[in-house]
Design a protein around this motif. Structure first.
Motif, PDB file in Angstrom:
ATOM      1  N   TRP A 118      61.420  -8.903 102.822  1.00 43.45           N
ATOM      2  CA  TRP A 118      60.456  -9.940 103.200  1.00 43.45           C
ATOM      3  C   TRP A 118      61.104 -11.316 103.256  1.00 43.45           C
ATOM      4  N   TRP A 127      53.470 -14.316 107.894  1.00 43.83           N
ATOM      5  CA  TRP A 127      52.086 -13.923 107.649  1.00 43.83           C
ATOM      6  C   TRP A 127      51.312 -13.749 108.947  1.00 43.83           C
ATOM      7  N   HIS A 131      49.661 -10.192 109.998  1.00 44.08           N
ATOM      8  CA  HIS A 131      48.224 -10.173 110.301  1.00 44.08           C
ATOM      9  C   HIS A 131      47.974  -9.627 111.701  1.00 44.08           C
ATOM     10  N   CYS A 197      50.138 -16.060 100.016  1.00 46.51           N
ATOM     11  CA  CYS A 197      49.123 -15.202 100.608  1.00 46.51           C
ATOM     12  C   CYS A 197      47.721 -15.752 100.340  1.00 46.51           C
ATOM     13  N   ASP A 200      47.047 -18.602 102.619  1.00 47.33           N
ATOM     14  CA  ASP A 200      46.832 -18.175 104.004  1.00 47.33           C
ATOM     15  C   ASP A 200      45.351 -17.927 104.273  1.00 47.33           C
TER      16      ASP A 200
END
Length: 272
Positions: A118, A127, A131, A197, A200
């Protein structure tokens, strides 16, 4: 938690130089991890996407459970070993390229996961990319396997070798006693993804799990592990040789190997 500087991309391209060594020397992940991720994802027959699959250290446990996988690996040399390792699993497909350049082409997947990869994905895009690849309710799983040295005397001796050769954040640079019960408590260089996260806002049901197991490496095997690590791969050849020789001397003086705690820290979230 502040965003950490992105790691030098040149370091992400060095693993293919030693793809066979990487495959032989790198440890796998906790035995229970794949089942934990799949239970959370409730994948069914939907396909999972693996980011930066390497030679398949995390691919094989998922494949062995019958998971349909699309593995994205940027290095053709690593991908060649990955294809060989997964040849017995017809539901595994390997695609060469960067995750940032990959196009879902309208497909939506049930799971995207990254095993110690990652941090190589562009932080300003990762992200969004995940998504866009996931179906509603689809899951993302991110995991790493940091190590901690169990013998304090060996830790101090290896730290002196690292200092002499200008190395930081090596696999043995942390003490096993430094780790508590909280996943991601090692993340002073690589940002643990939970806070980003949350910021986000498009993901929910955030979870974190820690596994711990003991590992022992004899000198030869541990040098192979170090030689597959990016911090060592970027050293000039003569300096790399000296560094490994000095490390071997310390290991041999302390019983011919190194006892470590290997953690597997797992982060899970799903699309709202």
């Amino acid at each position: 938690m502040a965003e950490q500087p992105r790691l030098d991309m040149a370091r992400s391209q060095v693993f293919g130089e030693v793809a066979e060594l990487y495959d032989a020397a790198r440890p796998g992940y906790a035995d229970a991890l794949a089942e934990e991720v799949l239970a959370y994802a409730e994948l069914g027959d939907r396909t999972a996407v693996e980011i930066g699959a390497g030679t398949g250290k995390a691919t094989l446990p998922f494949a062995a459970l019958g998971t349909p996988l699309l593995c994205i690996e940027p290095d053709v040399r690593m991908a060649e070993v990955l294809r060989r390792n997964t040849a017995g699993f017809p539901r595994v497909r390997v695609q060469t390229g960067r995750f940032e350049d990959w196009q879902p082409d309208g497909r939506r997947f049930g799971l995207v996961y990254a095993a110690t990869s990652w941090h190589w994905v562009a932080p300003e895009r990762r992200w969004d990319l995940v998504h866009d690849a996931l179906a509603p309710g689809g899951a993302v799983a991110l995991f790493w396997n940091p190590h901690g040295t169990r013998d304090p005397r060996l830790l101090a001796a290896l730290a002196e070798v690292d200092r002499r050769h200008g190395l930081r954040q090596t696999p043995h640079s942390a003490s096993a006693s430094d780790y508590g019960q909280t996943p991601g408590d090692w993340a002073d260089v690589l940002e643990w993804p939970e806070e980003q996260c949350r910021r986000d806002g498009r993901f929910t049901d955030l979870r974190a799990v820690r596994y711990r197991q003991e590992r022992y490496y004899d000198t030869e095997r541990y040098l192979g592990l170090l030689a597959s690590v990016s911090a060592y791969r970027v050293l000039p050849p003569e300096r790399l040789e000296r560094t490994l020789a000095d490390t071997a001397e310390v290991l041999d003086a302390h019983g011919g190997g190194i006892a470590m705690d290997q953690l597997t820290d797992l982060f899970l979230a799903r699309v709202r």
